[in-house]
Design a protein around this motif. Structure first.
Motif, PDB file in Angstrom:
ATOM      1  N   ILE A  18      66.331  27.088  85.447  1.00 29.39           N
ATOM      2  CA  ILE A  18      65.681  28.359  85.170  1.00 29.39           C
ATOM      3  C   ILE A  18      66.720  29.458  84.917  1.00 29.39           C
ATOM      4  CG2 ILE A  18      64.968  28.853  87.428  1.00 29.39           C
ATOM      5  CD1 ILE A  18      62.176  29.982  86.181  1.00 29.39           C
ATOM      6  N   PHE A  19      67.872  29.524  85.915  1.00 35.65           N
ATOM      7  CA  PHE A  19      68.895  30.528  85.944  1.00 35.65           C
ATOM      8  C   PHE A  19      69.498  30.722  84.634  1.00 35.65           C
ATOM      9  CE2 PHE A  19      70.553  27.335  88.444  1.00 35.65           C
ATOM     10  CZ  PHE A  19      71.764  26.892  87.743  1.00 35.65           C
ATOM     11  N   HIS A  20      69.607  29.654  83.866  1.00 30.62           N
ATOM     12  CA  HIS A  20      70.015  29.614  82.685  1.00 30.62           C
ATOM     13  C   HIS A  20      69.488  30.499  81.732  1.00 30.62           C
ATOM     14  CE1 HIS A  20      71.993  25.887  84.289  1.00 30.62           C
ATOM     15  NE2 HIS A  20      73.109  26.295  83.608  1.00 30.62           N
ATOM     16  N   TYR A  21      68.061  30.687  81.872  1.00 29.16           N
ATOM     17  CA  TYR A  21      67.360  31.142  80.875  1.00 29.16           C
ATOM     18  C   TYR A  21      66.764  32.756  81.299  1.00 29.16           C
ATOM     19  CZ  TYR A  21      66.814  26.652  79.328  1.00 29.16           C
ATOM     20  OH  TYR A  21      67.146  25.375  78.684  1.00 29.16           O
ATOM     21  N   MET A  22      67.643  33.317  82.100  1.00 32.42           N
ATOM     22  CA  MET A  22      67.180  34.877  82.473  1.00 32.42           C
ATOM     23  C   MET A  22      67.447  35.728  81.297  1.00 32.42           C
ATOM     24  SD  MET A  22      65.847  34.937  85.352  1.00 32.42           S
ATOM     25  CE  MET A  22      65.136  33.420  85.314  1.00 32.42           C
ATOM     26  N   ILE A  23      68.504  35.553  80.395  1.00 36.55           N
ATOM     27  CA  ILE A  23      69.102  36.506  79.599  1.00 36.55           C
ATOM     28  C   ILE A  23      67.771  36.576  78.412  1.00 36.55           C
ATOM     29  CG2 ILE A  23      70.648  37.346  77.382  1.00 36.55           C
ATOM     30  CD1 ILE A  23      71.550  37.716  80.597  1.00 36.55           C
ATOM     31  N   PRO A  24      67.425  35.211  77.942  1.00 30.84           N
ATOM     32  CA  PRO A  24      66.192  35.235  76.932  1.00 30.84           C
ATOM     33  C   PRO A  24      64.780  36.045  77.643  1.00 30.84           C
ATOM     34  CG  PRO A  24      67.161  33.132  77.076  1.00 30.84           C
ATOM     35  CD  PRO A  24      67.930  33.807  78.107  1.00 30.84           C
ATOM     36  N   LEU A  25      64.597  35.735  78.885  1.00 28.35           N
ATOM     37  CA  LEU A  25      63.660  36.254  79.825  1.00 28.35           C
ATOM     38  C   LEU A  25      63.459  37.912  79.511  1.00 28.35           C
ATOM     39  CD1 LEU A  25      60.869  35.874  81.229  1.00 28.35           C
ATOM     40  CD2 LEU A  25      62.583  36.024  83.177  1.00 28.35           C
ATOM     41  N   PHE A  26      65.062  38.390  79.704  1.00 26.83           N
ATOM     42  CA  PHE A  26      65.105  39.866  79.737  1.00 26.83           C
ATOM     43  C   PHE A  26      64.731  40.359  78.281  1.00 26.83           C
ATOM     44  CE2 PHE A  26      68.513  39.485  83.005  1.00 26.83           C
ATOM     45  CZ  PHE A  26      67.629  39.626  83.935  1.00 26.83           C
ATOM     46  N   PHE A  27      65.107  39.709  77.306  1.00 26.39           N
ATOM     47  CA  PHE A  27      64.889  39.923  75.940  1.00 26.39           C
ATOM     48  C   PHE A  27      63.314  39.849  75.638  1.00 26.39           C
ATOM     49  CE2 PHE A  27      69.268  39.183  74.701  1.00 26.39           C
ATOM     50  CZ  PHE A  27      69.724  40.247  74.106  1.00 26.39           C
ATOM     51  N   GLY A  28      62.828  38.723  76.084  1.00 26.51           N
ATOM     52  CA  GLY A  28      61.167  38.408  75.964  1.00 26.51           C
ATOM     53  C   GLY A  28      60.376  39.645  76.809  1.00 26.51           C
TER      54      GLY A  28
END
Length: 141
Positions: free
Chosen positions: A80-90
């Motif tokens: 999950i920590f790989h996807y933190m940047i897309p989560l911020f954009f989301g």
């Protein structure tokens, strides 16, 4: 597959376990990730049907896609920590979407509900993320 974390279908990654009721792992907050995912879909549809690709929503969509796309080419398990940047954009996209769709009175309510969902999800899944001791942790799987 690489796309599973955006809808909380990614594997629970076990990092440490002392006993059956005390473990640490990577798990997503579904009460945050689902609204973000559906916000991305809704923003995409709005931008597509209005042919508006120069707005902030479109910028956040492009940022989400460009920060998410590299993971499609990685042939190993991703956490999950790989996807933190897309989560911020989301999350930022979701804020812009609420501002665009809701009137002023509804905005406050929707923001309060999103904050409530995020905090509730944090307390629900924090035993798994931070190794807190709980009696029945299996209800979260």
């Amino acid at each position: 597959p690489w796309w599973t974390w955006s809808i909380c279908l990614g594997k629970y990654v076990h990092i440490w376990e002392e006993n059956e009721n005390h473990r640490i792992g990577c798990i997503c907050n579904a009460l945050l990730w689902f609204p973000v995912f559906f916000g991305i879909l809704l923003s995409f549809l709005i931008c597509l049907f209005q042919l508006d690709f120069s707005s902030q929503k479109a910028g956040m969509l492009i940022g989400y896609i460009l920060s998410y796309l590299p993971f499609a080419f990685i042939n190993r398990n991703l956490c999950i920590f790989h996807y933190m940047i897309p989560l911020f954009f989301g999350i930022y996209n979701l804020i812009l979407l609420v501002d665009y769709v809701c009137n002023e009175k509804a905005r406050g309510f929707v923001y309060l509900m999103l904050i409530h969902f995020s905090v509730t999800g944090y307390f629900l899944w924090s035993p798994l993320a931070y190794g807190k001791r709980v009696g029945d942790i299996n209800f979260l799987f």
